[in-house]
Design a protein around this motif. Sequence first.
Motif, mmCIF file in Angstrom:
data_model
loop_
_atom_site.group_PDB
_atom_site.id
_atom_site.type_symbol
_atom_site.label_atom_id
_atom_site.label_comp_id
_atom_site.label_asym_id
_atom_site.label_seq_id
_atom_site.Cartn_x
_atom_site.Cartn_y
_atom_site.Cartn_z
ATOM 1 N N ALA A 125 5.274 -57.166 -16.409
ATOM 2 C CA ALA A 125 5.022 -58.025 -15.251
ATOM 3 C C ALA A 125 5.220 -59.496 -15.610
ATOM 4 C CB ALA A 125 3.615 -57.794 -14.719
ATOM 5 N N HIS A 126 4.729 -59.893 -16.768
ATOM 6 C CA HIS A 126 4.912 -61.280 -17.209
ATOM 7 C C HIS A 126 6.385 -61.586 -17.490
ATOM 8 C CE1 HIS A 126 0.726 -62.577 -17.471
ATOM 9 N NE2 HIS A 126 0.448 -61.361 -17.898
ATOM 10 N N GLN A 127 7.064 -60.643 -18.097
ATOM 11 C CA GLN A 127 8.489 -60.822 -18.381
ATOM 12 C C GLN A 127 9.280 -60.941 -17.084
ATOM 13 O OE1 GLN A 127 10.219 -57.664 -20.695
ATOM 14 N NE2 GLN A 127 12.224 -58.627 -20.760
ATOM 15 N N ALA A 128 8.945 -60.123 -16.092
ATOM 16 C CA ALA A 128 9.644 -60.175 -14.804
ATOM 17 C C ALA A 128 9.421 -61.521 -14.116
ATOM 18 C CB ALA A 128 9.179 -59.031 -13.899
ATOM 19 N N GLN A 129 8.200 -62.032 -14.153
ATOM 20 C CA GLN A 129 7.941 -63.316 -13.499
ATOM 21 C C GLN A 129 8.663 -64.459 -14.203
ATOM 22 O OE1 GLN A 129 6.151 -63.704 -10.461
ATOM 23 N NE2 GLN A 129 7.437 -65.513 -10.660
ATOM 24 N N ALA A 130 8.669 -64.441 -15.519
ATOM 25 C CA ALA A 130 9.387 -65.483 -16.260
ATOM 26 C C ALA A 130 10.883 -65.411 -15.972
ATOM 27 C CB ALA A 130 9.122 -65.339 -17.756
ATOM 28 N N ALA A 131 11.437 -64.203 -15.944
ATOM 29 C CA ALA A 131 12.859 -64.045 -15.661
ATOM 30 C C ALA A 131 13.194 -64.500 -14.242
ATOM 31 C CB ALA A 131 13.280 -62.589 -15.868
ATOM 32 N N ALA A 132 12.324 -64.203 -13.280
ATOM 33 C CA ALA A 132 12.561 -64.635 -11.896
ATOM 34 C C ALA A 132 12.520 -66.159 -11.796
ATOM 35 C CB ALA A 132 11.518 -64.015 -10.962
ATOM 36 N N ASP A 133 11.550 -66.774 -12.448
ATOM 37 C CA ASP A 133 11.463 -68.236 -12.429
ATOM 38 C C ASP A 133 12.727 -68.870 -12.994
ATOM 39 O OD1 ASP A 133 8.898 -68.107 -11.359
ATOM 40 O OD2 ASP A 133 7.897 -68.372 -13.295
ATOM 41 N N LEU A 134 13.158 -68.390 -14.147
ATOM 42 C CA LEU A 134 14.330 -68.978 -14.795
ATOM 43 C C LEU A 134 15.618 -68.696 -14.018
ATOM 44 C CD1 LEU A 134 13.338 -68.238 -18.477
ATOM 45 C CD2 LEU A 134 13.399 -70.468 -17.347
ATOM 46 N N ALA A 135 15.723 -67.515 -13.438
ATOM 47 C CA ALA A 135 16.926 -67.184 -12.657
ATOM 48 C C ALA A 135 17.010 -68.044 -11.402
ATOM 49 C CB ALA A 135 16.922 -65.700 -12.289
ATOM 50 N N SER A 136 15.882 -68.268 -10.746
ATOM 51 C CA SER A 136 15.919 -69.102 -9.545
ATOM 52 C C SER A 136 16.248 -70.550 -9.904
ATOM 53 C CB SER A 136 14.594 -69.023 -8.781
ATOM 54 O OG SER A 136 13.537 -69.581 -9.531
ATOM 55 N N LEU A 137 15.737 -71.030 -11.010
ATOM 56 C CA LEU A 137 16.079 -72.388 -11.451
ATOM 57 C C LEU A 137 17.559 -72.508 -11.791
ATOM 58 C CD1 LEU A 137 12.985 -73.236 -13.663
ATOM 59 C CD2 LEU A 137 13.671 -74.366 -11.538
ATOM 60 N N ALA A 138 18.095 -71.508 -12.472
ATOM 61 C CA ALA A 138 19.518 -71.539 -12.830
ATOM 62 C C ALA A 138 20.391 -71.557 -11.582
ATOM 63 C CB ALA A 138 19.866 -70.338 -13.705
ATOM 64 N N ALA A 139 20.041 -70.765 -10.596
ATOM 65 C CA ALA A 139 20.829 -70.713 -9.366
ATOM 66 C C ALA A 139 20.695 -72.017 -8.576
ATOM 67 C CB ALA A 139 20.391 -69.531 -8.509
ATOM 68 N N ALA A 140 19.486 -72.572 -8.521
ATOM 69 C CA ALA A 140 19.283 -73.823 -7.779
ATOM 70 C C ALA A 140 20.055 -74.968 -8.426
ATOM 71 C CB ALA A 140 17.802 -74.153 -7.703
ATOM 72 N N VAL A 141 20.055 -75.024 -9.741
ATOM 73 C CA VAL A 141 20.825 -76.061 -10.442
ATOM 74 C C VAL A 141 22.308 -75.891 -10.149
ATOM 75 C CG1 VAL A 141 21.543 -76.849 -12.741
ATOM 76 C CG2 VAL A 141 19.120 -76.504 -12.237
ATOM 77 N N ALA A 142 22.790 -74.652 -10.161
ATOM 78 C CA ALA A 142 24.205 -74.407 -9.872
ATOM 79 C C ALA A 142 24.558 -74.887 -8.465
ATOM 80 C CB ALA A 142 24.523 -72.919 -10.027
ATOM 81 N N LEU A 143 23.700 -74.608 -7.502
ATOM 82 C CA LEU A 143 23.958 -75.066 -6.131
ATOM 83 C C LEU A 143 23.968 -76.591 -6.048
ATOM 84 C CD1 LEU A 143 21.868 -72.590 -3.953
ATOM 85 C CD2 LEU A 143 24.355 -72.766 -4.081
ATOM 86 N N GLN A 144 23.051 -77.224 -6.721
ATOM 87 C CA GLN A 144 22.976 -78.686 -6.671
ATOM 88 C C GLN A 144 24.139 -79.341 -7.416
ATOM 89 O OE1 GLN A 144 18.994 -79.530 -7.976
ATOM 90 N NE2 GLN A 144 18.106 -78.900 -6.019
ATOM 91 N N GLN A 145 24.774 -78.593 -8.314
ATOM 92 C CA GLN A 145 25.952 -79.108 -9.016
ATOM 93 C C GLN A 145 27.233 -78.807 -8.253
ATOM 94 O OE1 GLN A 145 25.560 -77.284 -12.883
ATOM 95 N NE2 GLN A 145 24.293 -78.959 -13.667
ATOM 96 N N GLY A 146 27.106 -78.219 -7.069
ATOM 97 C CA GLY A 146 28.265 -77.985 -6.220
ATOM 98 C C GLY A 146 28.842 -76.582 -6.257
ATOM 99 N N ALA A 147 28.221 -75.669 -6.980
ATOM 100 C CA ALA A 147 28.717 -74.287 -7.014
ATOM 101 C C ALA A 147 28.429 -73.625 -5.672
ATOM 102 C CB ALA A 147 28.047 -73.503 -8.133
ATOM 103 N N GLY A 148 29.232 -72.651 -5.336
ATOM 104 C CA GLY A 148 29.007 -71.896 -4.111
ATOM 105 C C GLY A 148 27.890 -70.886 -4.284
ATOM 106 N N PRO A 149 27.480 -70.256 -3.188
ATOM 107 C CA PRO A 149 26.390 -69.271 -3.251
ATOM 108 C C PRO A 149 26.678 -68.105 -4.193
ATOM 109 C CG PRO A 149 26.835 -69.881 -0.984
ATOM 110 C CD PRO A 149 27.910 -70.500 -1.817
ATOM 111 N N ASP A 150 27.920 -67.604 -4.194
ATOM 112 C CA ASP A 150 28.244 -66.478 -5.079
ATOM 113 C C ASP A 150 28.152 -66.877 -6.549
ATOM 114 O OD1 ASP A 150 28.641 -64.807 -2.928
ATOM 115 O OD2 ASP A 150 30.824 -65.122 -2.870
ATOM 116 N N ALA A 151 28.662 -68.071 -6.870
ATOM 117 C CA ALA A 151 28.592 -68.543 -8.255
ATOM 118 C C ALA A 151 27.145 -68.777 -8.678
ATOM 119 C CB ALA A 151 29.411 -69.825 -8.411
#
Length: 125
Positions: A43-69
């Motif tokens: 459960a702790h591993q899943a929450q940490a992975a979700a937090d980091l994955a959402s941050l990675a995707a949000a940074v990609a969007l803010q850097q101009g990547a599309g939704p798929d990227a």
Amino acid sequence: MRSAALGAPAERGSATVLALGLVGAVVVLLAGGTALGGAVRAAHQAQAAADLASLAAAVALQQGAGPDAACRRAAGSAHTNGAVLRACSPAADDSVTVRVSVEPPDPVGVLPGQATASARAGARP
């Protein structure tokens, strides 16, 4: 040798049965504790992975990547952290909500499923 009238011969070996019962109880408690510990860890591993994955995707969007990227980046981050990306939902405000799952270690075969977690990163709602 004691006589049967005192009841001693009927109780011979009862300590062995008691000891075996106690050993069995300890084994069951250890197996349950191991399964519970594995579930908490997952459960702790899943929450940490979700937090980091959402941050990675949000940074990609803010850097101009599309939704798929951005979702591909979230999947890569989830994989790096031992999870599987189950859902990725980019929003118009450059925020992303992700859901990941982790398979808990289950050496005794008693855990029913996967640990899942979700997280959102990006602009404030």
